[in-house]
Write an enzyme that holds these catalytic residues in place. Structure first.
Site, PDB file in Angstrom:
ATOM      1  N   HIS A 132      31.390   4.503  31.800  1.00  0.00           N
ATOM      2  CA  HIS A 132      30.479   3.860  30.890  1.00  0.00           C
ATOM      3  C   HIS A 132      31.352   3.642  29.391  1.00  0.00           C
ATOM      4  O   HIS A 132      31.328   4.405  28.636  1.00  0.00           O
ATOM      5  CB  HIS A 132      29.371   4.560  30.633  1.00  0.00           C
ATOM      6  CG  HIS A 132      28.435   4.620  31.801  1.00  0.00           C
ATOM      7  ND1 HIS A 132      27.290   3.883  31.701  1.00  0.00           N
ATOM      8  CD2 HIS A 132      28.225   5.476  32.754  1.00  0.00           C
ATOM      9  CE1 HIS A 132      26.516   3.959  32.914  1.00  0.00           C
ATOM     10  NE2 HIS A 132      27.002   4.807  33.255  1.00  0.00           N
ATOM     11  N   CYS A 141      29.739   0.888  36.047  1.00  0.00           N
ATOM     12  CA  CYS A 141      29.187   1.974  37.016  1.00  0.00           C
ATOM     13  C   CYS A 141      28.272   1.207  38.213  1.00  0.00           C
ATOM     14  O   CYS A 141      28.953   0.933  38.904  1.00  0.00           O
ATOM     15  CB  CYS A 141      28.216   2.923  36.148  1.00  0.00           C
ATOM     16  SG  CYS A 141      27.917   4.345  36.682  1.00  0.00           S
ATOM     17  N   ARG A 144      26.716   9.546  40.735  1.00  0.00           N
ATOM     18  CA  ARG A 144      26.723  10.460  41.783  1.00  0.00           C
ATOM     19  C   ARG A 144      27.766   9.890  42.958  1.00  0.00           C
ATOM     20  O   ARG A 144      28.214  10.521  43.733  1.00  0.00           O
ATOM     21  CB  ARG A 144      25.214  10.526  42.305  1.00  0.00           C
ATOM     22  CG  ARG A 144      25.076  11.626  43.176  1.00  0.00           C
ATOM     23  CD  ARG A 144      23.523  11.816  43.154  1.00  0.00           C
ATOM     24  NE  ARG A 144      23.001  12.314  41.959  1.00  0.00           N
ATOM     25  CZ  ARG A 144      21.910  11.872  41.510  1.00  0.00           C
ATOM     26  NH1 ARG A 144      21.447  10.594  41.741  1.00  0.00           N
ATOM     27  NH2 ARG A 144      21.527  12.457  40.419  1.00  0.00           N
ATOM     28  N   GLU A 203      30.659   1.714  27.178  1.00  0.00           N
ATOM     29  CA  GLU A 203      29.809   1.509  26.037  1.00  0.00           C
ATOM     30  C   GLU A 203      29.595   2.557  25.137  1.00  0.00           C
ATOM     31  O   GLU A 203      29.191   2.470  24.162  1.00  0.00           O
ATOM     32  CB  GLU A 203      28.636   0.863  26.570  1.00  0.00           C
ATOM     33  CG  GLU A 203      27.581   1.674  27.236  1.00  0.00           C
ATOM     34  CD  GLU A 203      27.679   1.618  28.630  1.00  0.00           C
ATOM     35  OE1 GLU A 203      28.918   1.627  29.253  1.00  0.00           O
ATOM     36  OE2 GLU A 203      26.638   1.899  29.293  1.00  0.00           O
ATOM     37  N   LYS A 209       1.008  -1.278   0.099  1.00  0.00           N
ATOM     38  CA  LYS A 209       0.163   0.107   0.117  1.00  0.00           C
ATOM     39  C   LYS A 209       0.696   1.171  -0.014  1.00  0.00           C
ATOM     40  O   LYS A 209       1.636   1.347   0.710  1.00  0.00           O
ATOM     41  CB  LYS A 209      -0.914   0.132   1.276  1.00  0.00           C
ATOM     42  CG  LYS A 209      -1.835  -0.989   1.238  1.00  0.00           C
ATOM     43  CD  LYS A 209      -2.975  -0.685   0.038  1.00  0.00           C
ATOM     44  CE  LYS A 209      -4.148  -1.823   0.145  1.00  0.00           C
ATOM     45  NZ  LYS A 209      -4.848  -1.594  -1.290  1.00  0.00           N
ATOM     46  N   LYS A 214      -0.472   4.226  -0.075  1.00  0.00           N
ATOM     47  CA  LYS A 214      -1.521   5.454   0.462  1.00  0.00           C
ATOM     48  C   LYS A 214      -0.932   6.034   1.543  1.00  0.00           C
ATOM     49  O   LYS A 214      -1.004   7.481   1.724  1.00  0.00           O
ATOM     50  CB  LYS A 214      -2.994   5.075   0.593  1.00  0.00           C
ATOM     51  CG  LYS A 214      -4.145   6.274   0.657  1.00  0.00           C
ATOM     52  CD  LYS A 214      -4.289   7.069  -0.466  1.00  0.00           C
ATOM     53  CE  LYS A 214      -5.454   5.990  -1.237  1.00  0.00           C
ATOM     54  NZ  LYS A 214      -5.373   6.795  -2.647  1.00  0.00           N
TER      55      LYS A 214
HETATM   56  N1  GLN Z   1      23.578   4.901  41.127  1.00  0.00           N
HETATM   57  C1  GLN Z   1      24.825   4.900  41.040  1.00  0.00           C
HETATM   58  C2  GLN Z   1      25.417   6.368  40.996  1.00  0.00           C
HETATM   59  O1  GLN Z   1      24.567   7.421  40.796  1.00  0.00           O
HETATM   60  C3  GLN Z   1      25.136   4.297  39.497  1.00  0.00           C
HETATM   61  C4  GLN Z   1      24.795   5.133  38.413  1.00  0.00           C
HETATM   62  C5  GLN Z   1      25.064   4.490  36.986  1.00  0.00           C
HETATM   63  O2  GLN Z   1      25.082   3.242  36.967  1.00  0.00           O
HETATM   64  N2  GLN Z   1      24.962   5.330  35.967  1.00  0.00           N
HETATM   65  O3  GLN Z   1      26.382   6.676  41.355  1.00  0.00           O
END
Ligand code: GLN
Length: 538
Positions: free
Chosen positions: A510, A385, A465, A512, A192, A194
């Site tokens: 991280h 993390c 954090r 990744e 289709k 449309k």
């Molecule tokens: N909650 C954890 C922190 O704030 C890990 C954060 C995360 O894995 N991005 O440190």
């Protein structure tokens, strides 16, 4: 707005018919095709929601928050842009409606509109156009992706802005590419056109005639259907590009090239390019299609029902597979299920365990059990993390004997706060304490990390954090933990490892976010290599 010879070319990508057509992948693929022609390319993603950035949004709703080098929290499409090209994105490459309005309202408060009435047109649209110009600075081409689907109320200011843009810049400087769907109706055995016609009509109502249509479909489209779409949508037949479903997203650049999309773009924008070289994508596609084995990796997390929450992670694991010529089969495991039933039923037959990042206490004890299982059963383990923080807690409790050790994120009264908020950061408003973006890290010679990176100094992106508590560092080292990565300026622990284990590594950052199919990340390459060994019983 002025134009001159050095003005970049602007490609606007919009979507119609339905959402989830893969505009982000299409945009990223176009970027890779243009880069392969030797052009300097960048991207801009507009997200038509009111949040100022996706940092505070629930991953279940929004998917992954992609973190850039400069520490902005952005849409996951920026991850696709970086994986498909050499572009390094920053806060300039992603704007939400919230941020646009925030800027305009801040200017109004500062009196910058000189007493004028501030309106959608021209003030909001001018702000949108200015963002495009800022991001395009010094580039040959900018690809501007408008989130959402044509017809959404939220998207209108953006479409109006790009309509004006063509007037400001001139016809040969801008190009509108519209992504649509050609559905197949089974009962009628018909394809289709449309919905595509209606979607293009909607664009034209707004004042934009798309130059090129990219039509998603699950089957081969006969030439007469292409001609019909061209006729009804007011484009030439070569500008109707068919984007068939493909097995891997990394085949998309090749597929779009085959149907002539890059040729059409260059022609319409009047760009003389050097001729494309798609060898790197051919190699990637070849490796994905012909793996020599398969490894099963358990990802134990909280958002396992919405895979988009771990987009970069899935891709990085697949890249590790490409580097080792194996297919990576991800087994998604809900940490709360591990809490209820123990790790054994889920992890006995996997070749690697990965605990990704996350926030909040839900499922934490399940993650800790999974880590214990991997440590004791010598299953390759990778913590990222929150995964690293859980690995520290597990080690403190079960190896160093620090009973009830925890992160103060989950237990404010723990006797052993092995993960904590650094002194001086408590009580600061939530967003204010996040460590975001790229930080350098020094690696310990001869460590697993050093051998994977083949370098002593790296830089990786952060979004957290809480930190490793240095008050417990000596005690944990004494019990066999290896601290192999440090952020020297603040003496913060970035990587931990275990020696008497085939592969046990966890990072506060991280990794990744920096992996690409064309250059898989060293830690993912090394982790999948260890998993592949386990799969072969080595
Ligand atoms: N909650 C954890 C922190 O704030 C890990 C954060 C995360 O894995 N991005 O440190």
């Amino acid at each position: 707005m002025t134009t001159d010879k050095n003005t970049p070319k602007f490609i606007f990508i919009t979507g119609g018919v339905v959402s989830s057509l893969g505009k982000g992948i299409a945009s990223a693929s176009i970027g890779s095709l243009l880069e392969s022609e030797g052009l300097k390319v960048t991207f801009l993603k507009f997200d038509p929601y009111i949040n100022v950035d996706p940092g505070t949004m629930n991953p279940f709703q929004h998917g992954e928050v992609f973190v850039t080098e400069d520490g902005s929290e952005t849409d996951l499409d920026l991850g696709h842009y970086e994986r498909f090209t050499s572009v390094v994105t920053s806060r300039k490459n992603n704007y939400t409606t919230g941020k646009i309005y925030y800027n305009v309202i801040s200017k109004e408060r500062r009196g910058e509109y000189l007493g004028g009435t501030v309106q959608m047109v021209p003030h909001i649209t001018d702000e949108i156009k200015q963002c495009i110009l800022d991001a395009a600075n010094n580039m040959d081409v900018i690809i501007v992706e408008i989130g959402g689907t044509v017809g959404d109320i939220e998207g209108l200011p953006y479409l109006e802005a790009i309509r004006q843009f063509r007037f400001d810049m001139g016809v040969d400087k801008t190009l509108s590419i519209h992504l649509t769907l050609i559905p197949y109706i089974k009962t009628a055995d018909e394809i289709k056109t449309k919905p595509t016609q209606h979607s293009v009509n909607k664009m034209r109502e707004i004042g934009i005639q798309p130059d090129i249509l990219v039509c998603r479909t699950d089957r081969t489209i006969p030439p007469e259907v292409k001609r019909k779409i061209a006729l009804f949508c007011n484009v030439d037949p070569e500008s109707v590009i068919i984007a068939r479903d493909v097995e891997s997203i990394y085949e998309v650049p090749l597929m779009l090239h085959e149907d002539g999309l890059d040729r059409m773009i260059l022609k319409k924008l009047n760009i003389q390019a050097k001729g494309s070289d798609l060898k790197i994508w051919e190699d990637v596609a070849e490796k994905i299609k012909h793996p020599e084995g398969k490894v099963k990796i358990a990802v134990v997390g909280k958002y396992v029902h919405l895979k988009d929450s771990y987009k970069s992670l899935c891709e990085a694991l697949a890249h590790g597979g490409i580097a080792n010529n194996v297919e990576v089969d991800i087994q998604w495991i809900d940490a709360e299920e591990v809490e209820k039933r123990g790790a054994g039923p889920f992890l006995s037959d996997v070749h690697g365990v990965l605990i990704p990042g996350g926030f909040g206490s839900r499922g934490i004890e399940g993650k800790i059990q999974a880590i214990r299982f991997a440590r004791e059963n010598r299953v390759p383990f990778f913590g990222i993390c929150l995964g690293m923080q859980c690995a520290v807690i597990e080690f403190a409790r079960n190896v160093a004997g620090l009973e009830k050790a925890n992160s103060t994120e989950f237990d404010g009264n723990t006797p052993y706060p092995v993960i904590h908020i650094m002194p001086g950061q408590e009580g600061v408003e939530k967003g204010g304490t996040m460590r975001l973006g790229a930080y350098p890290c020094i690696l310990m010679p001869n460590s697993l990390a050093y051998n994977a990176y083949k370098s002593g100094k790296i830089s990786e992106r952060h979004r957290h954090r809480y930190e490793f508590n240095n008050n417990h560092r000596d005690m944990l080292i004494k019990n066999g933990m290896v601290i192999s990565g440090l952020y020297p300026q603040q003496d913060l622990v970035e990587i931990i490892e275990l020696k008497e284990h085939p592969w046990f590594l966890a990072s506060q950052f991280h990794p990744e976010f920096k992996s690409k199919p064309t250059s898989p990340h060293p830690l993912f390459t090394s982790f999948i290599e260890a998993a592949a060994k386990r799969s072969k019983g080595i």
